[in-house]
Design a protein around this motif. Structure first.
Motif, PDB file in Angstrom:
ATOM      1  N   TYR A  37       0.849  -1.202   0.000  1.00  0.00           N
ATOM      2  CA  TYR A  37       0.000   0.000   0.000  1.00  0.00           C
ATOM      3  C   TYR A  37       0.867   1.228   0.000  1.00  0.00           C
ATOM      4  O   TYR A  37       1.649   1.445   0.928  1.00  0.00           O
ATOM      5  N   ARG A  67     -14.734   7.181  -8.829  1.00  0.00           N
ATOM      6  CA  ARG A  67     -13.587   6.499  -9.422  1.00  0.00           C
ATOM      7  C   ARG A  67     -13.809   6.034 -10.848  1.00  0.00           C
ATOM      8  O   ARG A  67     -12.868   5.575 -11.490  1.00  0.00           O
ATOM      9  N   ARG A  75      -6.452  -1.932 -12.249  1.00  0.00           N
ATOM     10  CA  ARG A  75      -6.022  -1.125 -11.105  1.00  0.00           C
ATOM     11  C   ARG A  75      -5.055  -1.873 -10.187  1.00  0.00           C
ATOM     12  O   ARG A  75      -4.401  -1.245  -9.344  1.00  0.00           O
TER      13      ARG A  75
HETATM   14  C1  HEM Z   1      -6.876  -1.272  -4.411  1.00  0.00           C
HETATM   15  C2  HEM Z   1      -4.022  -4.937  -3.110  1.00  0.00           C
HETATM   16  C3  HEM Z   1      -7.642  -8.041  -3.896  1.00  0.00           C
HETATM   17  C4  HEM Z   1     -10.623  -4.308  -4.586  1.00  0.00           C
HETATM   18  C5  HEM Z   1      -5.792  -2.005  -3.999  1.00  0.00           C
HETATM   19  C6  HEM Z   1      -4.495  -1.458  -3.688  1.00  0.00           C
HETATM   20  C7  HEM Z   1      -3.698  -2.482  -3.330  1.00  0.00           C
HETATM   21  C8  HEM Z   1      -4.479  -3.687  -3.408  1.00  0.00           C
HETATM   22  C9  HEM Z   1      -2.237  -2.418  -2.896  1.00  0.00           C
HETATM   23  C10 HEM Z   1      -4.127   0.031  -3.740  1.00  0.00           C
HETATM   24  C11 HEM Z   1      -4.649   0.712  -2.521  1.00  0.00           C
HETATM   25  C12 HEM Z   1      -5.446   1.939  -2.854  1.00  0.00           C
HETATM   26  O1  HEM Z   1      -4.800   2.967  -2.950  1.00  0.00           O
HETATM   27  O2  HEM Z   1      -6.680   1.855  -3.015  1.00  0.00           O
HETATM   28  C13 HEM Z   1      -4.747  -6.112  -3.249  1.00  0.00           C
HETATM   29  C14 HEM Z   1      -4.214  -7.452  -3.036  1.00  0.00           C
HETATM   30  C15 HEM Z   1      -5.223  -8.326  -3.284  1.00  0.00           C
HETATM   31  C16 HEM Z   1      -6.397  -7.526  -3.627  1.00  0.00           C
HETATM   32  C17 HEM Z   1      -2.802  -7.811  -2.616  1.00  0.00           C
HETATM   33  C18 HEM Z   1      -5.112  -9.832  -3.220  1.00  0.00           C
HETATM   34  C19 HEM Z   1      -5.625 -10.616  -4.157  1.00  0.00           C
HETATM   35  C20 HEM Z   1      -8.784  -7.289  -4.098  1.00  0.00           C
HETATM   36  C21 HEM Z   1     -10.116  -7.838  -4.239  1.00  0.00           C
HETATM   37  C22 HEM Z   1     -10.951  -6.785  -4.451  1.00  0.00           C
HETATM   38  C23 HEM Z   1     -10.146  -5.581  -4.419  1.00  0.00           C
HETATM   39  C24 HEM Z   1     -10.457  -9.323  -4.175  1.00  0.00           C
HETATM   40  C25 HEM Z   1     -12.430  -6.754  -4.672  1.00  0.00           C
HETATM   41  C26 HEM Z   1     -13.263  -7.688  -4.292  1.00  0.00           C
HETATM   42  C27 HEM Z   1      -9.872  -3.169  -4.623  1.00  0.00           C
HETATM   43  C28 HEM Z   1     -10.407  -1.843  -4.897  1.00  0.00           C
HETATM   44  C29 HEM Z   1      -9.319  -0.964  -4.877  1.00  0.00           C
HETATM   45  C30 HEM Z   1      -8.137  -1.781  -4.561  1.00  0.00           C
HETATM   46  C31 HEM Z   1     -11.863  -1.486  -5.176  1.00  0.00           C
HETATM   47  C32 HEM Z   1      -9.347   0.535  -5.152  1.00  0.00           C
HETATM   48  C33 HEM Z   1      -9.357   0.777  -6.673  1.00  0.00           C
HETATM   49  C34 HEM Z   1      -9.372   2.246  -7.007  1.00  0.00           C
HETATM   50  O3  HEM Z   1     -10.456   2.824  -7.092  1.00  0.00           O
HETATM   51  O4  HEM Z   1      -8.295   2.804  -7.213  1.00  0.00           O
HETATM   52  N1  HEM Z   1      -5.749  -3.365  -3.819  1.00  0.00           N
HETATM   53  N2  HEM Z   1      -6.061  -6.197  -3.599  1.00  0.00           N
HETATM   54  N3  HEM Z   1      -8.838  -5.927  -4.212  1.00  0.00           N
HETATM   55  N4  HEM Z   1      -8.511  -3.085  -4.423  1.00  0.00           N
HETATM   56 FE1  HEM Z   1      -7.291  -4.622  -4.048  1.00  0.00          FE
END
Ligand code: HEM
Length: 126
Positions: A37, A67, A75
């Motif tokens: 993060y 967004r 993303r």
């Molecule tokens: C954003 C990691 C799975 C939904 C992020 C971010 C990281 C991350 C590092 C950036 C943080 C931010 O600034 O928002 C991961 C990892 C996952 C994972 C390691 C493991 C598989 C998921 C899953 C979902 C999800 C399963 C949905 C069910 C989101 C959403 C954002 C996000 C909605 C923000 C997107 C945006 O509008 O920029 N994730 N994520 N993530 N993640 Fe994940």
């Protein structure tokens, strides 16, 4: 059958708040996840995930108003997500789901989706 949306049936925004704040409390302590993060403050990331899930399950569309289209795979490209990261994410989410006390059949439905989504976001197999 239950005519309410999943979002309403599980208790609306307060339930998602509890779930995602618990999830990020785990992330903050998780040595595999925390370095991914980019921001010091996890608050904005917490809000994005909460709003996304609220929208996905039939709640307000605030996520897309802010967004745009979710494009989750795109993303996540900046972050290296291998099986280790995926499993750490799912472990943290499991704690959050267990402690939020979502009742069946919603709990299983939620978990099935989260597992599928996490598997679909793996982008590294090194
Ligand atoms: C954003 C990691 C799975 C939904 C992020 C971010 C990281 C991350 C590092 C950036 C943080 C931010 O600034 O928002 C991961 C990892 C996952 C994972 C390691 C493991 C598989 C998921 C899953 C979902 C999800 C399963 C949905 C069910 C989101 C959403 C954002 C996000 C909605 C923000 C997107 C945006 O509008 O920029 N994730 N994520 N993530 N993640 Fe994940």
């Amino acid at each position: 059958s239950d005519p309410r949306s999943f979002y309403e049936a599980v208790g609306g925004e307060p339930t998602f708040r509890k779930l995602i704040s618990r999830f990020y409390a785990e992330v903050a302590e998780e040595p595999v996840l925390r370095p991914l993060y980019p921001e010091q403050d996890l608050g904005p990331a917490e809000e994005r995930l909460r709003l996304f899930l609220m929208q996905y399950w039939g709640g307000p569309h605030t996520y897309s108003e802010r967004r745009g289209h979710p494009r989750l795979r795109m993303r996540h490209v900046p972050f290296k997500i291998g099986p280790t990261e995926r499993d750490a994410w799912l472990r943290a989410m499991r704690v959050a789901v267990d402690e939020t006390g979502v009742e069946e059949p919603y709990r299983s439905q939620l978990w099935q989706y989260l597992e599928m989504a996490a598997h679909s976001l793996v982008n590294s197999w090194e």
